[in-house]
Motif scaffolding. Structure first.
Motif, short mmCIF file in Angstrom:
data_model
loop_
_atom_site.label_atom_id
_atom_site.label_comp_id
_atom_site.label_asym_id
_atom_site.label_seq_id
_atom_site.Cartn_x
_atom_site.Cartn_y
_atom_site.Cartn_z
N PHE A 163 35.60 38.62 40.46
CA PHE A 163 35.66 37.18 40.17
C PHE A 163 34.43 36.49 40.75
O PHE A 163 33.87 35.59 40.13
CB PHE A 163 36.94 36.56 40.73
N GLN A 203 31.61 37.71 41.07
CA GLN A 203 30.46 38.03 40.22
C GLN A 203 30.62 37.44 38.82
O GLN A 203 29.77 37.66 37.97
CB GLN A 203 30.29 39.55 40.12
N GLY A 204 31.76 36.75 38.61
CA GLY A 204 31.99 36.10 37.32
C GLY A 204 32.13 37.07 36.17
O GLY A 204 31.78 36.78 35.04
N ARG A 205 32.68 38.25 36.48
CA ARG A 205 32.74 39.27 35.44
C ARG A 205 34.15 39.58 34.95
O ARG A 205 34.38 40.61 34.34
CB ARG A 205 32.10 40.56 35.96
#
Ligand code: SF4
Lengths: 420, 184
Positions: free
Chosen positions: B162, B164-166
């Motif tokens: 999360f 890393q926004g992935r």
């Protein structure tokens, strides 16, 4: 390639045209069910760490049943956390004290054939009665689902269990599941998909099918499926929902289950499981010398309206034996109302039953102290592990609501067929 | 945390269920309280004797029963470093891995006695019984589950993603966690 019902649902949820058992897929979750014990109080802190909310509140149902009614500081706090979560999220449903999650979920029209559903409770296979692929996960995994809407799955093998013919009088779904636990063991389901089929299964009403699917948990299956049919669609419509096209939700004719078991329904006798495992099942006749202190009709497994009616059929015009207490906890408020309307409840009370709240109650054993030390209890719940009902020294025998009621009358474990 | 563990063996039989591991009576309390009653109905001294790094060894169906995560969590809280069993309850198995507790399927548990000093390598599945000087093998965990355990479980693992926004999108958990998993 032909697929089984389980494979079809998983393939659909995984966005694939074909899946093969053992293959790992990521599935989109159609619905997530959580309760007060494993739900908000455990998942909220995790969601906070992620810094995200629910992936889709309209696909989340929350049901308070384990800590109902609150009776001390901890359980009141759990209730508050649960209600706060419901107030802050526009959920598909929040039911507070309306009954046990596995019964309330379909009762309110949340389940349909073909759905892929995750439940934060081990008896989540109950949803399979509707031809949905529903299985249980723990709180951390549920937090992952609530945050992402997805879950990984090893595509299950299908274990087909077919019941030919018709069950005899006094023989019900509970007996089927105890028998299967005795035959196949608590790991017979190998964490795979169990698929119940055959004429005897088709003849069961929805709540009886729910008992079958529910106890797939005791059989060690991940899911417990029943083919949807007119019985299914009628139940869903009565719950105020639209079942959709059910024709596609059945195994292809040439699909290949990994195991197939066949049984003769007419040959099955009522079953009882001795402490401390549902796998200790044997025909009720073998337990005639067991005297009981408590007879309990309760739980998602054993106190739905069909279960209450079974108990009433035995208890009509009879009294509970002196020294025995009969405790009845109707599985949902609606089922209790139905029982009040048709006279079932009155029969139970006249026989000497004490009514308990529409909640897990003694089945979860979370309250403790319900059973005296060394008490012997016969109950319609799903599992009789040591300490299950809150008292480790208690001996819990499992049987159908018929068997529990008959035993209450005689004060010892009794074949209900003698009283029907 | 390390994937190699080393400690004394506590040996149990078949069918150790979740009510024995996390008794319902204590479920409303925090994990520290629940853990004090872990396994007490079959071994009242377990909690007193178990130390960080010890290993629980059992037969068939370890953790059958409820979905309550407090069952593996109690073991982890007490410092149990790994569980070896012939087979596991399906939900317990997923729960344990999600919490970062290595659980290994091992057919050779008979080769471990109570109190034996054992060394478990979750990555290779190699178990050294140092007391007896024997080597046993368990099914190794696949790399992506080891990575999750290494991160400390599903929560820190997803947290990382999360951050890393992935997480959102069509890549799916499978792609985020790896490509294969064992079937319990
Ligand atoms: S009634 Fe018993 S089996 Fe059903 S959900 Fe509640 S605790 Fe679980």
């Amino acid at each position: 390639m032909p697929m089984t019902l389980a494979e079809k649902i998983v393939a659909r949820a995984a966005g694939r045209s074909q899946v093969v058992p053992g293959e790992i897929v990521t599935c989109a979750v159609d619905l997530a069910m959580i309760h007060d014990s494993g739900g908000p109080r455990r998942v909220v802190p995790i969601l906070k760490r992620f810094g995200v909310g629910l992936w889709d509140p309209k696909k989340v149902v929350l049901i308070s049943d384990h800590y109902i009614p609150a009776n001390d500081e901890e359980t009141r706090r759990i209730g508050e956390v649960t209600r706060k979560f419901a107030a802050e999220n526009a959920l598909a449903g929040f039911y507070d004290g309306e009954g046990i999650c596995h019964v309330v979920l379909p009762e309110r029209g949340h389940l349909k054939p073909g759905m892929f559903v995750v439940g934060g409770d081990s008896h989540s296979p109950t949803g399979g009665a509707f031809g949905a692929y529903m299985f249980g996960v723990g709180a951390t995994e549920m937090a992952g689902v609530l945050a992402t809407g997805e879950i990984w799955l090893a595509v299950p093998e299908t274990i087909e269990i077919e019941w030919l013919g018709r069950f005899g009088s006094g023989v019900v779904a509970k007996d089927v599941m105890l028998y299967l636990c005795g035959q196949l063991g608590m790991e017979g389901g190998r964490s795979q998909a169990v698929h119940f089929r055959g004429e005897a299964i088709r003849s069961l009403d929805m709540q009886e099918r729910m008992t079958l699917s529910n106890m797939t948990a005791e059989l060690g299956g991940q899911a417990g499926l029943v083919d949807p049919d007119e019985t299914t669609t009628a139940f869903i419509r009565a719950a105020g929902a639209e079942p959709g096209d059910i024709a596609q939700w059945r195994s292809d004719p040439d699909s290949a289950p990994s195991e197939r078991h066949r049984y003769d329904a007419a040959a099955l006798a009522p079953q009882v499981a001795a402490p401390h495992s549902p796998a200790n099942a044997a025909p009720v006749g073998e337990f005639g010398s067991v005297a009981i202190d408590v007879a309990h009709v309760g739980a998602c497994t054993g106190a739905k309206i069909v279960d209450l009616r079974m108990a009433a059929r035995v208890l009509k015009g009879r009294k509970v034996a002196p020294g025995v207490s009969l405790l009845v906890a109707p599985a949902s408020r609606r089922d209790q109302e139905a029982a009040a309307c048709d006279g079932t409840l009155q029969i139970l009370v006249d026989a000497g039953a004490k009514l308990l709240p529409n909640a897990c109650g003694m089945c979860a054993g979370y309250g403790g102290g319900e059973l005296d030390e060394n008490a012997t209890c016969v109950s319609s719940i799903a599992r009789n592990f040591k300490g299950r009902m809150g008292t480790a020294s208690a001996r819990i025998y499992l049987g159908s609501p018929y068997t529990v009621a008959a035993s209450a009358v005689r004060g010892r474990i009794t074949d209900p067929r003698e009283m029907l | 945390m390390t994937q190699t563990n080393h400690g004394r063996a506590f040996v149990f039989g078949d069918g150790i269920d979740t009510d024995v591991l996390a008794p319902g009576l204590y479920m409303k309390y925090p994990i520290a309280t629940i853990a004090q009653h872990c396994l007490e109905s079959i071994d009242p001294d377990f909690v007193k004797n178990v130390r960080t790094g010890d290993v629980v060894v059992a037969g068939m169906g370890f953790g059958i029963g409820s979905s309550r995560e407090q069952a593996p969590e109690a073991l982890k809280h007490l410092g149990v470093a790994a569980v070896l069993a012939r087979s596991f309850g399906g939900i317990f198995y997923r729960n344990a891995l999600n919490l970062g507790l290595p659980v290994l399927v091992c057919d050779a548990v008979d080769g471990i006695g109570a109190g034996d000093l054992v060394h478990v390598d979750a990555a290779t599945g190699v178990i050294d019984n140092q007391t007896r000087g024997t080597r046993l093998s368990a099914k190794p965990l696949p790399p992506f589950l080891l990575a999750m355990i290494h991160d400390g479980g599903l929560v820190p693992h997803l947290e990382k993603r999360f951050a890393q926004g992935r997480v959102t999108g069509s890549s799916g958990i499978q792609d985020r966690l790896g490509s294969t998993i064992p079937i319990p």
